[in-house]
Motif scaffolding. Structure first.
Motif, mmCIF file in Angstrom:
data_model
loop_
_atom_site.group_PDB
_atom_site.id
_atom_site.type_symbol
_atom_site.label_atom_id
_atom_site.label_comp_id
_atom_site.label_asym_id
_atom_site.label_seq_id
_atom_site.Cartn_x
_atom_site.Cartn_y
_atom_site.Cartn_z
ATOM 1 N N ASP A 73 0.823 -1.204 0.000
ATOM 2 C CA ASP A 73 0.000 0.000 0.000
ATOM 3 C C ASP A 73 0.861 1.260 0.000
ATOM 4 N N LYS A 74 1.957 1.197 0.695
ATOM 5 C CA LYS A 74 2.847 2.357 0.790
ATOM 6 C C LYS A 74 3.632 2.574 -0.505
ATOM 7 N N HIS A 75 4.051 1.482 -1.137
ATOM 8 C CA HIS A 75 4.842 1.558 -2.374
ATOM 9 C C HIS A 75 4.157 0.731 -3.449
ATOM 10 N N SER A 76 2.948 1.126 -3.787
ATOM 11 C CA SER A 76 2.119 0.320 -4.685
ATOM 12 C C SER A 76 2.711 0.212 -6.090
ATOM 13 N N ASN A 77 3.329 1.272 -6.581
ATOM 14 C CA ASN A 77 3.890 1.244 -7.927
ATOM 15 C C ASN A 77 5.050 0.252 -8.015
ATOM 16 N N LEU A 78 5.946 0.323 -7.065
ATOM 17 C CA LEU A 78 7.081 -0.599 -7.052
ATOM 18 C C LEU A 78 6.620 -2.040 -6.875
ATOM 19 N N TYR A 79 5.661 -2.237 -5.981
ATOM 20 C CA TYR A 79 5.164 -3.594 -5.740
ATOM 21 C C TYR A 79 4.476 -4.160 -6.985
ATOM 22 N N SER A 80 3.742 -3.316 -7.698
ATOM 23 C CA SER A 80 3.070 -3.780 -8.912
ATOM 24 C C SER A 80 4.080 -4.246 -9.952
ATOM 25 N N TYR A 81 5.146 -3.485 -10.119
ATOM 26 C CA TYR A 81 6.180 -3.895 -11.068
ATOM 27 C C TYR A 81 6.912 -5.146 -10.581
ATOM 28 N N GLN A 82 7.120 -5.239 -9.285
ATOM 29 C CA GLN A 82 7.775 -6.437 -8.745
ATOM 30 C C GLN A 82 6.928 -7.671 -9.044
ATOM 31 N N LEU A 83 5.641 -7.572 -8.810
ATOM 32 C CA LEU A 83 4.733 -8.681 -9.086
ATOM 33 C C LEU A 83 4.673 -8.987 -10.581
ATOM 34 N N LEU A 84 4.646 -7.949 -11.402
ATOM 35 C CA LEU A 84 4.641 -8.136 -12.851
ATOM 36 C C LEU A 84 5.891 -8.876 -13.314
ATOM 37 N N PHE A 85 7.050 -8.453 -12.840
ATOM 38 C CA PHE A 85 8.296 -9.088 -13.252
ATOM 39 C C PHE A 85 8.358 -10.542 -12.775
ATOM 40 N N TYR A 86 7.819 -10.808 -11.600
ATOM 41 C CA TYR A 86 7.783 -12.184 -11.102
ATOM 42 C C TYR A 86 6.908 -13.057 -12.000
ATOM 43 N N GLN A 87 5.755 -12.544 -12.380
ATOM 44 C CA GLN A 87 4.852 -13.314 -13.245
ATOM 45 C C GLN A 87 5.466 -13.540 -14.626
ATOM 46 N N VAL A 88 6.160 -12.531 -15.147
ATOM 47 C CA VAL A 88 6.829 -12.679 -16.442
ATOM 48 C C VAL A 88 7.923 -13.746 -16.348
ATOM 49 N N ALA A 89 8.659 -13.755 -15.249
ATOM 50 C CA ALA A 89 9.708 -14.766 -15.060
ATOM 51 C C ALA A 89 9.105 -16.167 -14.992
ATOM 52 N N LYS A 90 7.997 -16.311 -14.270
ATOM 53 C CA LYS A 90 7.343 -17.619 -14.186
ATOM 54 C C LYS A 90 6.866 -18.091 -15.556
ATOM 55 N N GLU A 91 6.305 -17.187 -16.312
ATOM 56 C CA GLU A 91 5.817 -17.544 -17.647
ATOM 57 C C GLU A 91 6.976 -17.910 -18.574
ATOM 58 N N ASN A 92 8.084 -17.212 -18.458
ATOM 59 C CA ASN A 92 9.243 -17.540 -19.290
ATOM 60 C C ASN A 92 9.839 -18.886 -18.916
ATOM 61 N N ILE A 93 9.773 -19.259 -17.654
ATOM 62 C CA ILE A 93 10.219 -20.596 -17.262
ATOM 63 C C ILE A 93 9.293 -21.652 -17.864
ATOM 64 N N ARG A 94 8.015 -21.365 -17.870
ATOM 65 C CA ARG A 94 7.049 -22.309 -18.414
ATOM 66 C C ARG A 94 7.321 -22.586 -19.891
ATOM 67 N N VAL A 95 7.699 -21.558 -20.644
ATOM 68 C CA VAL A 95 7.969 -21.743 -22.077
ATOM 69 C C VAL A 95 9.450 -22.036 -22.340
#
Length: 152
Positions: free
Chosen positions: A106-128
């Protein structure tokens, strides 16, 4: 002797801010993630004007995350088992920082959103099985998590 130490500290401090600004301007040309760039710029300006080392370290981690995504010369091991182990460990570290920084979303929502986005992208790249991008994005997610934890 005290004045010499004081002068050396001020010079080291000035070089740190100068290096952060030079790294920022080098990344500014590409500016892939503008919101992260503006966040880093704000942290650099605030950290350098107030002398707050936590803000400077956090800006350094954000810039490092952006540099990881920009670099094109990945040296991947040839052994697929070893590569899989490295990718899984990096992704696990990214998940640990994601869980640790969840309290501050909540305090750093922008940074956290990008952190979560990058994590999901990494997971998807591992899948492929695109391990180069999986390594990049998991490291970027980890660094953004460390930046959030530095700002607590």
């Amino acid at each position: 002797m005290f004045f010499l130490v004081l002068i050396l500290c001020l010079v080291a401090y000035a070089q740190d801010c100068a290096s952060l600004m030079s790294r920022y301007t080098a990344l500014e040309k590409d500016a892939i993630y503008e919101e992260l760039m503006s966040e880093a710029d704000k942290l650099i300006k605030d950290g350098c004007s107030t002398g707050n080392k936590k803000l400077q370290r956090s800006a350094d981690k954000i810039l490092s995350a952006l540099e990881v995504l920009k670099v094109n010369d990945a040296r991947l091991p040839e052994d697929k088992k070893l590569l899989n182990v490295v990718v899984q460990k990096r992704l696990r570290n990214a998940l640990y920082t994601l869980n640790a920084s969840r309290k501050y979303k909540d305090k750093h929502s922008n940074l956290y959103s990008y952190q979560l986005l990058f994590y999901q992208v990494a997971k998807e790249n591992i899948r492929v099985k695109d391990y180069e991008y999986a390594l990049r994005y998991s490291q970027a997610s980890y660094l953004l998590g460390r930046a959030i934890l530095e700002l607590r």
